[in-house]
Design a protein around this motif. Structure first.
Motif, short mmCIF file in Angstrom:
data_model
loop_
_atom_site.label_atom_id
_atom_site.label_comp_id
_atom_site.label_asym_id
_atom_site.label_seq_id
_atom_site.Cartn_x
_atom_site.Cartn_y
_atom_site.Cartn_z
N VAL A 65 0.85 -1.20 0.00
CA VAL A 65 0.00 0.00 0.00
C VAL A 65 0.88 1.25 0.00
CG1 VAL A 65 -1.67 1.34 1.35
CG2 VAL A 65 -1.96 -1.13 1.10
N ASN A 66 1.92 1.23 0.80
CA ASN A 66 2.83 2.37 0.87
C ASN A 66 3.52 2.60 -0.47
OD1 ASN A 66 4.14 4.50 2.26
ND2 ASN A 66 5.94 3.22 2.58
N GLN A 67 3.95 1.54 -1.14
CA GLN A 67 4.59 1.68 -2.44
C GLN A 67 3.62 2.25 -3.48
OE1 GLN A 67 7.77 1.38 -3.26
NE2 GLN A 67 8.23 0.95 -1.13
N SER A 125 2.05 6.80 -6.82
CA SER A 125 1.04 7.77 -7.22
C SER A 125 1.55 9.19 -7.02
CB SER A 125 -0.24 7.56 -6.43
OG SER A 125 -1.18 8.57 -6.71
N SER A 126 2.19 9.41 -5.89
CA SER A 126 2.73 10.75 -5.61
C SER A 126 3.82 11.13 -6.61
CB SER A 126 3.29 10.78 -4.18
OG SER A 126 3.84 12.03 -3.91
N GLU A 127 4.70 10.19 -6.92
CA GLU A 127 5.76 10.47 -7.89
C GLU A 127 5.20 10.77 -9.27
OE1 GLU A 127 8.39 7.15 -7.75
OE2 GLU A 127 9.08 7.60 -5.72
N LEU A 136 3.86 14.79 -13.46
CA LEU A 136 2.89 15.47 -14.31
C LEU A 136 2.89 16.97 -14.04
CD1 LEU A 136 0.61 15.06 -16.42
CD2 LEU A 136 -0.97 14.97 -14.49
N VAL A 137 2.96 17.36 -12.78
CA VAL A 137 2.97 18.78 -12.42
C VAL A 137 4.22 19.47 -12.96
CG1 VAL A 137 3.16 20.36 -10.44
CG2 VAL A 137 1.50 18.51 -10.39
N LYS A 138 5.35 18.75 -12.92
CA LYS A 138 6.60 19.32 -13.42
C LYS A 138 6.72 19.24 -14.94
CE LYS A 138 9.16 18.14 -9.24
NZ LYS A 138 10.22 17.29 -8.68
N MET A 155 -3.33 8.66 -13.76
CA MET A 155 -4.65 8.29 -13.26
C MET A 155 -4.70 6.83 -12.81
SD MET A 155 -6.29 11.02 -13.19
CE MET A 155 -7.85 10.33 -12.70
N ILE A 156 -4.02 5.95 -13.53
CA ILE A 156 -3.97 4.54 -13.14
C ILE A 156 -3.24 4.39 -11.81
CG2 ILE A 156 -2.94 2.30 -13.73
CD1 ILE A 156 -3.59 2.99 -16.68
#
Length: 98
Positions: free
Chosen positions: A40-42, A47-49, A54-56, A66-67
């Motif tokens: 779950v942590n991975q 997702s955060s990475e 995408l933001v950068k 999204m996946i």
């Protein structure tokens, strides 16, 4: 709460010199639980990475982001349901009369 912060909570309170069948099953459950929480942590980290990439405006497809977010969300919901069932079972045991 991160996995590292939860590890002391999952450590056994006492260890015995000789392992019995019950203790080995408890160790198997502990390792299965730790593996599930690490998964779950991975998923959350991936997702955060992906979102940060995408933001950068790095070369990443929106559907991959999204996946990753959906996978992280589903795995977190499953972990929360397992926790809820464990708490419910504990509360049910505490209501039992001896």
């Amino acid at each position: 709460m991160t996995i590292e912060a939860m590890q002391p909570l999952l450590q056994p309170l006492a260890t015995s010199a000789g392992k019995t069948e019950v203790n080995s099953k408890g160790a198997d459950f502990k390792s299965a639980l730790m593996n599930a929480l690490q998964s779950v942590n991975q998923d959350q980290l991936a997702s955060s990475e992906a979102t940060q990439a995408l933001v950068k405006q790095e070369p990443i497809d929106v559907h991959d982001v999204m996946i990753a977010a959906s996978k992280a969300s589903v795995s977190m919901q499953a972990a929360l349901e397992v926790r809820n069932k464990a708490v419910e079972a504990y509360q049910e045991m505490m209501r039992m009369q001896i």
